[in-house]
Design an enzyme around this catalytic site. Structure first.
Site, PDB file in Angstrom:
ATOM      1  CD  GLU A 103     -18.585   1.506   5.679  1.00 51.70           C
ATOM      2  OE1 GLU A 103     -18.443   2.006   4.552  1.00 51.70           O
ATOM      3  OE2 GLU A 103     -19.675   1.108   6.122  1.00 51.70           O
ATOM      4  CG  HIS A 126     -22.298   1.719   1.243  1.00 52.61           C
ATOM      5  ND1 HIS A 126     -20.979   2.073   1.425  1.00 52.61           N
ATOM      6  CD2 HIS A 126     -22.706   1.247   2.440  1.00 52.61           C
ATOM      7  CE1 HIS A 126     -20.610   1.817   2.682  1.00 52.61           C
ATOM      8  NE2 HIS A 126     -21.642   1.313   3.310  1.00 52.61           N
ATOM      9  CG  HIS A 174     -22.631   4.544   7.253  1.00 50.88           C
ATOM     10  ND1 HIS A 174     -23.056   4.804   5.971  1.00 50.88           N
ATOM     11  CD2 HIS A 174     -22.105   3.293   7.228  1.00 50.88           C
ATOM     12  CE1 HIS A 174     -22.783   3.749   5.198  1.00 50.88           C
ATOM     13  NE2 HIS A 174     -22.211   2.821   5.940  1.00 50.88           N
ATOM     14  CG  HIS A 191     -26.046  -0.374   5.065  1.00 49.61           C
ATOM     15  ND1 HIS A 191     -25.475  -1.407   5.769  1.00 49.61           N
ATOM     16  CD2 HIS A 191     -25.058   0.523   4.883  1.00 49.61           C
ATOM     17  CE1 HIS A 191     -24.201  -1.140   5.994  1.00 49.61           C
ATOM     18  NE2 HIS A 191     -23.921   0.027   5.470  1.00 49.61           N
TER      19      HIS A 191
END
Lengths: 247, 247, 247, 247
Positions: free
Chosen positions: B77, B167, B96, B98
């Site tokens: 990613e 996500h 990024h 979660h």
């Protein structure tokens, strides 16, 4: 009465306990009135509570300014402490923190934070919510001058704890141990109340008589109070710094 | 301006902090724009953030491809980072992740994630929700090419954080410290909002003026900002790697 | 194909990971099919997963009985594993646990446990709830014989996870890493769903197409999968036991 | 039957386990009936459970008073233990604690605490709520004399656990291991029930037949029971103190 060195060491312990118990993280602070001069108080320079050592303790006057030449940066929000010590001669120690589970009570307006568990009794029957926006409009929410501190202290009044909207709380105690204990059990009381409301039905709060009875029985250096202080200090890794008054 | 080595070391610290603070687990990543070449950025090879060392840092171009011959596997990613750096010249660092308590805001559609606590102000007044399914249909939900990355960056627009449905989130900051701080306080702000809603009544969000006031006062290397970075690095066991700019 | 020693070592790692990630406590267990004989499987003797060593691994047949003379006490519920291995030739590894945040879905009947986050996709689109009382009446809720195990396996059918009412869950995977990963993210998916429901509004579940896409892309020894295994093993203090297939 | 020294050592282990599992903090206590004299019981002097050593164990009579000259401060609430041992010859060990997630069930009156998970079965089908205010009016909520203790014991009746309004719980077991286990799983059962109610729909409690079946199968020194004791003791850092009866 304790010596300056003893007080400073206890203040370091208090910092470590509040960090370990997740009352504070990098932010939040605890202070104690000077043992010999009620117009001064001790607090750390601007450093995370978990990293505070005796050399980080500074001495401030009740206007929030250092009494000695000080090159190090100070907590922006030291005025919370200054103003409460100024307004409340009965107060010996102050905590300001953002303990996570207290925050909802400064955000939602339907439920008042009140004692539902015996260890939460020391927050008292009334926990006012202070909103900095009421008198100061759009700010960064921090209490960065003595006027804002005084406005908060006025809202606190004779109570032990005030919520600060969208920010945290300020707690005032008759001793360092008391204010630390109050700050540890405040979020616990908050969680118990949130979950009790989820279960539904009537909430049974502590009565005024129960709050008063607990308050009357409190002694900052009783074996019961010391037990918590000793436990928390050991848990925070600074049990070796403990010193029981009179020893 | 910091040297490459300094930047790489700070990136290692950021990885460790995000792991310790449970923003990331084995998954999630943080990147920083190259100090000398705005068309490149630094990010770890495919390894859990808690295990990242300086030797794991790789240099990628804004298409998400490595600028040097690279045999090691890269994060699938990495295009999230590439596309945000491409679209947003003002952005220096990207996370990024979660983080668990942010996830509900990308799943349920009745409540928007907005700042309710002062430390959450940096997420900004608008947190858009990006759904990969809108333009790419049924996928594995991962952002695995530059087109998907660009679609996310477009949804992010000029904001600081975008939720990614089912996500996680992508956060963009003006400095590495800022984006780490934002990522730590984002789940805390999320929890405070969830619990405030449970308490019921009117929710008092930060006003636009308050968000702006906090934003104006922010400085990535102020004592207050550094305090958190120093605290988190020590907590994550890498306090010895700290280097304050100018020292 | 891995040797018996390698498999046993991986099984020890799996036990430690599940304990550290709080999927199991003193109770709960993980098993793997014998690498050379599909009619046998490996599982620890009756000991807490966090304390399992290679010497604690025993070899059982698909009726749940040890294949060698065994004086040590075995897990009462080894029949969960036996029956699933018997019914499902495609399954290589099984976990039975009581991970706390999965429990509500086996108690309340209004909400089905379904994937809402990408890491939860492996639980599949259907998670049946097995109630031991349906066919066995009032029991101690434990699966203590092969008939009960077979009844559970029948309810599980071709799915990856079955909830067990008032008890826990059983998960079946194509590899040990897969079933551990599924077991770690199952409670996380459960929490995300519980909190999303608290936020209210429409819940956006993963679509069948998304579940399928993720499933197609899964490889037990990809760098991405290994990244989690390596991270969890290090976190559980047994990173030194890691062995990557092919190394 | 175990010797005094063995019992005292097990009591130390129990204290450490309850602290590590967050059933107690600085407050809360565990006691065991004297192995040779049913009219006496052992409990620590007033010290935090995590810090209890063998030298802290004192011997009290069923009126809550020490049987030997004792200069050290005793737990104010030792009368909880005294009165339960007095009223219940079948009881061998008692825990009093404030485990956080049990508290809501002593505050809100709409939901009764009942077993929803198999490990919670030992709390029994009925958990009465005792309110000290009913017969003693406004107090500090502590059970500080034998009359209050007897009132609590009367409310407990033949049950295993009584909630204490705004305070905590008292649990009574047939063995030390049983009461520790009950105290660890009581908050877990409480959390499972709170979350199941959040999910909504019908709650499936354990049936009376299931509770009875589990109770019949219980043996304090079975391998299954020992497994938990061994696990918890190791987790609490006192695995070296373990001694299995008969060894």
């Amino acid at each position: 009465m304790s010596s300056y060195d003893d007080i400073a060491r206890d203040l370091v312990i208090a910092n470590r306990i509040l960090a370990k118990e997740e009352v504070v993280d990098a932010y939040g602070h605890v202070s104690i009135r000077h043992p010999d001069n009620p117009n001064r108080f001790l607090i750390a320079r601007s450093v995370a509570p978990d990293l505070v050592g005796a050399e980080d303790i500074v001495e401030l006057a009740l206007d929030g300014q250092p009494v000695r030449d000080e090159k190090r940066t100070l907590y922006l929000e030291r005025f919370i402490h200054a103003a409460i010590f100024e307004a409340r001669p009965d107060v010996t120690a102050v905590v300001h923190a953002h303990a996570e589970d207290t925050l909802p009570f400064g955000i939602a307006d339907a439920t008042k934070l009140r004692p539902v568990i015996h260890s939460g009794s020391f927050i008292g029957s009334e926990v006012p919510v202070w909103d900095i926006a009421d008198n100061f409009g759009d700010t960064n929410l921090l209490v960065t001058n003595i006027e804002q501190g005084r406005d908060l202290a006025k809202c606190l009044g004779g109570n032990n704890v005030a919520m600060m909207r969208g920010h945290g709380f300020a707690a005032a105690g008759r001793s360092l141990i008391e204010v630390v204990r109050m700050s540890v059990y405040l979020p616990r009381n908050a969680r118990a109340l949130i979950r009790a409301k989820q279960l539904g039905g009537r909430i049974r709060y502590l009565s005024q008589g129960e709050i008063d009875a607990r308050n009357r029985g409190y002694s900052p250096y009783s074996t019961e109070t010391w037990r918590a202080w000793e436990y928390w200090a050991n848990k925070a890794g600074c049990g070796d710094m403990l010193r029981r008054p009179g020893e």
